[in-house]
Design a protein around this motif. Structure first.
Motif, mmCIF file in Angstrom:
data_model
loop_
_atom_site.group_PDB
_atom_site.id
_atom_site.type_symbol
_atom_site.label_atom_id
_atom_site.label_comp_id
_atom_site.label_asym_id
_atom_site.label_seq_id
_atom_site.Cartn_x
_atom_site.Cartn_y
_atom_site.Cartn_z
ATOM 1 N N ASN B 66 9.465 1.963 -2.660
ATOM 2 C CA ASN B 66 8.294 2.659 -3.201
ATOM 3 C C ASN B 66 7.220 1.709 -3.712
ATOM 4 O O ASN B 66 6.061 2.064 -3.735
ATOM 5 C CB ASN B 66 8.713 3.602 -4.322
ATOM 6 C CG ASN B 66 9.271 4.892 -3.765
ATOM 7 O OD1 ASN B 66 8.656 5.516 -2.908
ATOM 8 N ND2 ASN B 66 10.435 5.273 -4.218
ATOM 9 N N THR B 67 7.614 0.538 -4.147
ATOM 10 C CA THR B 67 6.618 -0.460 -4.541
ATOM 11 C C THR B 67 7.069 -1.814 -4.020
ATOM 12 O O THR B 67 7.978 -2.415 -4.577
ATOM 13 C CB THR B 67 6.451 -0.574 -6.070
ATOM 14 O OG1 THR B 67 7.716 -0.353 -6.668
ATOM 15 C CG2 THR B 67 5.449 0.369 -6.602
ATOM 16 N N ALA B 117 2.832 -1.880 -1.557
ATOM 17 C CA ALA B 117 2.937 -0.884 -0.492
ATOM 18 C C ALA B 117 4.203 -0.065 -0.630
ATOM 19 O O ALA B 117 5.098 -0.390 -1.416
ATOM 20 C CB ALA B 117 2.918 -1.578 0.864
ATOM 21 N N ARG B 118 4.235 1.015 0.139
ATOM 22 C CA ARG B 118 5.467 1.783 0.286
ATOM 23 C C ARG B 118 6.010 1.470 1.668
ATOM 24 O O ARG B 118 5.271 1.496 2.648
ATOM 25 C CB ARG B 118 5.174 3.282 0.239
ATOM 26 C CG ARG B 118 4.873 3.812 -1.128
ATOM 27 C CD ARG B 118 4.669 5.322 -1.047
ATOM 28 N NE ARG B 118 4.457 5.867 -2.368
ATOM 29 C CZ ARG B 118 3.398 6.625 -2.696
ATOM 30 N NH1 ARG B 118 2.485 6.917 -1.794
ATOM 31 N NH2 ARG B 118 3.279 7.086 -3.912
#
Lengths: 106, 156
Positions: B66-67, B117-118
């Motif tokens: 997710n990060t 980003a994911r």
């Protein structure tokens, strides 16, 4: 409502390359997730960030759903003259946020 | 705090997600590859993309998709005659290949950006730089993702 943070140096030497870090508080809902009842959650993201230096655009970014929540972007620019750096975020559902930072060039 | 009940629920959820993945379109790999190729073609307009000049930094092992912190820097003098016009970041396995497009100019001073980003699944991350002379350069990094972004909807 819209919480944004910009980190830029307040003073810089002329011609120095300064690093600017921006952070916007936003969930960046991708539009691919579903609720427990199976309904698609509509997309709600920030789509653009524009940075202008005394009115001249120096950086622009287009964001997509694959950006993490609370999108962080860090980039550089040349400190040319004293003035203000303006940051504009815009996105889905009329999201708009602005922030400015002043810089003194010596 | 994770109670025993909640833990069991999580385990069950993990199995359910595995089943959803098994029910996905069998051509999903090919579809994603085609989408990535189309995205690259849209950026370059059919021009060749050469490896080199670009340095994409992504952790090779990602705990949480997710990060994912990533940074891209391009070897360029960033003068008005020779500078990087744009940096595009794409992923292989996401529902959409695009992550971010950054547009720079000679006033950027240095061609380097950083963001988060994911990433949906283990695969490649690609950074493409468009130079002012019209050439395209890229760097590709393979990452292993242990916890995917958007896993709950079975899109990986």
């Amino acid at each position: 409502m819209a919480r944004v943070v910009v980190n830029a140096p307040a003073r810089a030497k002329r011609g120095e390359v300064i690093e600017i870090r921006t952070l916007a508080g936003h969930a960046m809902e991708t539009g691919f997730r579903r609720t427990q009842t199976g309904e698609l959650i509509p997309r709600d993201i920030i789509t653009q960030l524009v940075c202008t230096y005394n009115g001249v655009e120096v950086f622009r970014a287009e964001l997509h759903p694959a950006m993490a929540a609370n999108p962080l972007l860090s980039f550089t620019t040349v400190a040319t003259e004293s003035g203000t750096l303006e940051f504009k975020w815009s996105g889905d559902n009329g999201y708009a946020a602005t922030q400015s930072a002043s810089i003194t060039v010596v | 705090m994770t109670s025993r009940r909640r833990f069991l629920g999580l385990i069950g959820g993990a199995f359910a997600a595995g089943e959803v993945a098994a029910q996905l379109d069998p051509n999903i790999q090919a579809l994603r590859a085609a989408a990535l190729e189309a995205a690259v073609r849209k950026i370059t307009g059919g021009k060749p993309v050469r490896p080199g000049k670009v340095k994409l930094q992504v952790p090779p092992l990602v705990d949480n998709g997710n990060t994912v912190p990533l940074s891209v820097s391009v070897d360029s003098p960033m003068t008005s005659a020779d500078h990087v016009k744009a940096i595009h970041v794409l992923t292989e396995k996401n529902p959409q290949p695009y992550v971010v497009s950054a547009f720079l100019g000679p006033r950027s001073g240095r061609a380097s950006i950083a963001t988060r980003a994911r990433i949906a699944d283990t695969g490649k991350v690609i950074a493409i730089a468009q130079l002012s002379d019209g050439s395209f350069w890229s760097d590709t990094v393979s990452v292993v993702v242990t916890l995917s972004a958007c896993l709950e909807d079975g899109l990986i």
